[in-house]
Write a protein that holds these residues in place. Structure first.
Motif, PDB file in Angstrom:
ATOM      1  N   GLY A 125       1.024  -1.187  -0.044  1.00  0.00           N
ATOM      2  CA  GLY A 125      -0.043  -0.014  -0.286  1.00  0.00           C
ATOM      3  C   GLY A 125       0.810   1.386   0.275  1.00  0.00           C
ATOM      4  O   GLY A 125       0.592   2.778   0.451  1.00  0.00           O
ATOM      5  N   SER A 126       2.034   0.438  -0.503  1.00  0.00           N
ATOM      6  CA  SER A 126       2.962   2.319  -0.323  1.00  0.00           C
ATOM      7  C   SER A 126       2.288   3.176  -1.912  1.00  0.00           C
ATOM      8  O   SER A 126       1.944   3.541  -2.763  1.00  0.00           O
ATOM      9  CB  SER A 126       4.172   1.552  -0.564  1.00  0.00           C
ATOM     10  N   LYS A 127       3.394   4.813  -1.699  1.00  0.00           N
ATOM     11  CA  LYS A 127       3.348   5.576  -3.198  1.00  0.00           C
ATOM     12  C   LYS A 127       4.343   5.301  -4.101  1.00  0.00           C
ATOM     13  O   LYS A 127       5.870   5.261  -2.954  1.00  0.00           O
ATOM     14  CB  LYS A 127       3.138   6.754  -2.311  1.00  0.00           C
ATOM     15  N   ILE A 128       4.493   6.133  -5.060  1.00  0.00           N
ATOM     16  CA  ILE A 128       5.589   5.263  -5.515  1.00  0.00           C
ATOM     17  C   ILE A 128       6.480   6.508  -6.086  1.00  0.00           C
ATOM     18  O   ILE A 128       5.463   7.815  -5.968  1.00  0.00           O
ATOM     19  CB  ILE A 128       5.709   4.442  -6.420  1.00  0.00           C
ATOM     20  N   VAL A 129       7.514   7.298  -6.197  1.00  0.00           N
ATOM     21  CA  VAL A 129       7.795   7.836  -6.652  1.00  0.00           C
ATOM     22  C   VAL A 129       8.030   7.752  -8.198  1.00  0.00           C
ATOM     23  O   VAL A 129       9.384   7.468  -8.560  1.00  0.00           O
ATOM     24  CB  VAL A 129       8.744   8.662  -6.379  1.00  0.00           C
ATOM     25  N   VAL A 130       8.333   8.237  -9.392  1.00  0.00           N
ATOM     26  CA  VAL A 130       8.192   8.588 -10.880  1.00  0.00           C
ATOM     27  C   VAL A 130       9.357   9.302 -11.195  1.00  0.00           C
ATOM     28  O   VAL A 130       9.339  11.355 -11.214  1.00  0.00           O
ATOM     29  CB  VAL A 130       7.484   8.269 -11.877  1.00  0.00           C
ATOM     30  N   THR A 131      10.265   9.679 -11.481  1.00  0.00           N
ATOM     31  CA  THR A 131      11.615  10.778 -11.926  1.00  0.00           C
ATOM     32  C   THR A 131      12.224  10.402 -13.308  1.00  0.00           C
ATOM     33  O   THR A 131      12.491   9.994 -13.384  1.00  0.00           O
ATOM     34  CB  THR A 131      13.182  10.859 -11.235  1.00  0.00           C
ATOM     35  N   GLY A 132      11.786  11.735 -14.227  1.00  0.00           N
ATOM     36  CA  GLY A 132      12.311  12.307 -15.645  1.00  0.00           C
ATOM     37  C   GLY A 132      13.955  12.368 -15.308  1.00  0.00           C
ATOM     38  O   GLY A 132      14.135  13.894 -14.280  1.00  0.00           O
ATOM     39  N   TYR A 133      14.598  12.528 -16.177  1.00  0.00           N
ATOM     40  CA  TYR A 133      15.989  13.160 -16.688  1.00  0.00           C
ATOM     41  C   TYR A 133      16.155  13.206 -17.638  1.00  0.00           C
ATOM     42  O   TYR A 133      15.694  12.619 -18.917  1.00  0.00           O
ATOM     43  CB  TYR A 133      17.423  12.191 -15.191  1.00  0.00           C
ATOM     44  N   ALA A 134      16.751  14.230 -17.708  1.00  0.00           N
ATOM     45  CA  ALA A 134      17.534  14.157 -19.371  1.00  0.00           C
ATOM     46  C   ALA A 134      19.604  14.716 -19.019  1.00  0.00           C
ATOM     47  O   ALA A 134      20.031  14.899 -18.177  1.00  0.00           O
ATOM     48  CB  ALA A 134      17.370  15.689 -20.152  1.00  0.00           C
ATOM     49  N   ASP A 135      19.599  14.202 -20.605  1.00  0.00           N
ATOM     50  CA  ASP A 135      20.831  14.395 -20.931  1.00  0.00           C
ATOM     51  C   ASP A 135      21.334  15.923 -21.132  1.00  0.00           C
ATOM     52  O   ASP A 135      21.273  16.635 -21.902  1.00  0.00           O
ATOM     53  CB  ASP A 135      21.850  13.534 -21.718  1.00  0.00           C
ATOM     54  N   SER A 136      22.232  16.260 -19.714  1.00  0.00           N
ATOM     55  CA  SER A 136      22.902  17.772 -19.918  1.00  0.00           C
ATOM     56  C   SER A 136      23.345  18.435 -20.898  1.00  0.00           C
ATOM     57  O   SER A 136      23.743  19.659 -21.464  1.00  0.00           O
ATOM     58  CB  SER A 136      23.291  18.228 -17.957  1.00  0.00           C
ATOM     59  N   GLN A 137      24.865  17.312 -21.443  1.00  0.00           N
ATOM     60  CA  GLN A 137      24.690  17.851 -22.348  1.00  0.00           C
ATOM     61  C   GLN A 137      24.459  17.806 -23.885  1.00  0.00           C
ATOM     62  O   GLN A 137      25.085  18.610 -24.890  1.00  0.00           O
ATOM     63  CB  GLN A 137      26.499  16.992 -22.969  1.00  0.00           C
ATOM     64  N   THR A 138      23.663  17.676 -24.360  1.00  0.00           N
ATOM     65  CA  THR A 138      22.483  18.275 -25.894  1.00  0.00           C
ATOM     66  C   THR A 138      21.137  18.942 -24.572  1.00  0.00           C
ATOM     67  O   THR A 138      20.847  18.457 -24.254  1.00  0.00           O
ATOM     68  CB  THR A 138      22.094  16.688 -26.310  1.00  0.00           C
TER      69      THR A 138
END
Length: 384
Positions: free
Chosen positions: A315-328
């Motif tokens: 019965g837990s919550k979840i965290v979704v995190t999006g990332y991008a490549d900082s070099q482009t």
């Protein structure tokens, strides 16, 4: 001559068909766009020097620029690039010419037109790779078609070779410098020749053109990167194996924790907080192609499904995190891209039956926390 032009037309069609495939090396790989993309139109002022089959002994270079054989005209063309290196265009050229019958330019004046289909080869893109910011493009071409002398009511089949130079001044506009040579069947200029002289190149009616004008690109004029798994293709095989090993370890750990939860539930134990701490330190990742927000491999979702199953049971919550490549890309673009990647993973998790209201979404923007750099094109999910 007619057989040569027919063969040329067939070859042009074959080139256009073959050009639909993806071209480019690994560094500059692109995909072809839709049929309606990468069209262009051109308009030029043309300076032309004429000499006819009656001058078959040849002329001295200095006489090419005499006023009795030169005139100004114009050309119009429409074409399409099927790949960054190969294109076709239909070109009209006319309309004021010279039929060399004397050294009096007023006696030589005539009117004409030619229409040709030409195959363009952008050697700049072929040899150095596609670059939409390149200023100078070096484009040889060959062509074939028909011409008509309107003053003498004569026709002639012809071939041409040329060199088109384009100089970029904006994403849509370029300056043209086009230098070309054309040869037409004897009699095109209105001067009769002997039949036994019609088969040699030396006896053709010829023209040299120098054209200056503009190219305007219609619609979409750039090329998108090949839809490959860039996040993996940028890695060596050993790095890919290492990544697969990490994912396998995560899946094994999730299975072990799930078994532990089942045993603890059977004995009415309360181990939830201990398990949560272990899971928080082991997020599950999915990866994306360069500049894309579509998950590169659906197989990675199996690891996500295992974690979501555990979160459902406790019965837990979840965290979704999006990332991008900082070099482009810019910081603003990467922030938006990381949000799209987080949303894409969230949509997949909701399809697995996990409540949307129990998902926290975070857009981390462009980062360089992982090495090699393609690892940063990802989204992660972790139990909160």
């Amino acid at each position: 001559m007619k057989k040569i032009v027919a063969l040329f037309a067939f070859a042009s069609l074959s080139v256009a068909t073959m050009a639909q495939s993806t071209i480019g090396d690994e560094k500059h790989s692109v995909s072809t766009n839709s049929f309606w993309s990468n069209w262009f139109v051109q308009a030029n002022v043309v300076g032309t020097s004429f000499w006819g089959s009656q001058e078959n002994q040849g002329i001295k270079p200095g006489k090419l620029f005499k006023d009795y054989r030169t005139n100004l005209g114009f050309s119009l063309a429409i074409g399409k690039w099927f790949t960054p290196g190969i294109g076709l265009r239909t070109k009209f050229n006319g309309a004021w010419g010279r039929t060399i019958i004397s050294e009096d330019k007023s006696l030589n004046a005539s009117k004409y037109w030619t229409i040709q289909e030409q195959v363009l080869f952008n050697l700049s893109n072929m040899l150095m790779g596609y670059n939409e910011q390149r200023v100078w493009n070096f484009i040889p071409y060959i062509g074939g078609g028909i011409g008509r002398n309107m003053t003498y009511t004569t026709y002639g089949m012809g071939l041409s070779v040329g060199l088109l130079n384009t100089f970029r001044i904006s994403p849509k506009v370029a300056i043209n410098l086009d230098i070309n040579w054309g040869g037409y069947e004897p009699g095109f200029d209105g001067v009769n020749v002997k039949l036994n002289e019609q088969s040699t190149w030396k006896n053709k009616d010829r023209m040299v053109n120098v054209e200056v004008g503009l190219t305007y690109r219609l619609g979409k004029s750039t090329w998108k990167a090949t839809a490959a798994q860039d996040a993996y293709n940028a890695l060596t095989q050993s790095e890919i194996d290492a990544l697969n090993g990490q994912l396998a370890d995560m899946q094994a750990e999730n299975n072990r924790l799930q078994e532990q939860l089942n045993k603890q539930s059977a004995t009415q134990a309360q181990p939830q907080r201990i398990v949560e701490k272990e899971l928080v330190s082991a997020p599950v990742s999915v990866f994306f192609n360069l500049n894309q927000a579509v998950i590169a491999s659906k197989r990675e979702l199996q690891n996500v499904a295992d974690l979501v199953s555990v979160a459902k049971q406790q019965g837990s919550k979840i965290v979704v995190t999006g990332y991008a490549d900082s070099q482009t890309g810019s910081a603003e673009y990467n922030q938006q891209l990381s949000q799209q990647r987080a949303d894409a993973l969230t949509a997949e998790i909701v399809k697995m039956g996990f409540p949307r209201e129990q998902i926290e979404i975070v857009a981390a923007g462009g980062v360089d926390t992982l090495n090699p750099q393609p690892y940063n094109r990802r989204a992660t999910v972790v139990i909160k």
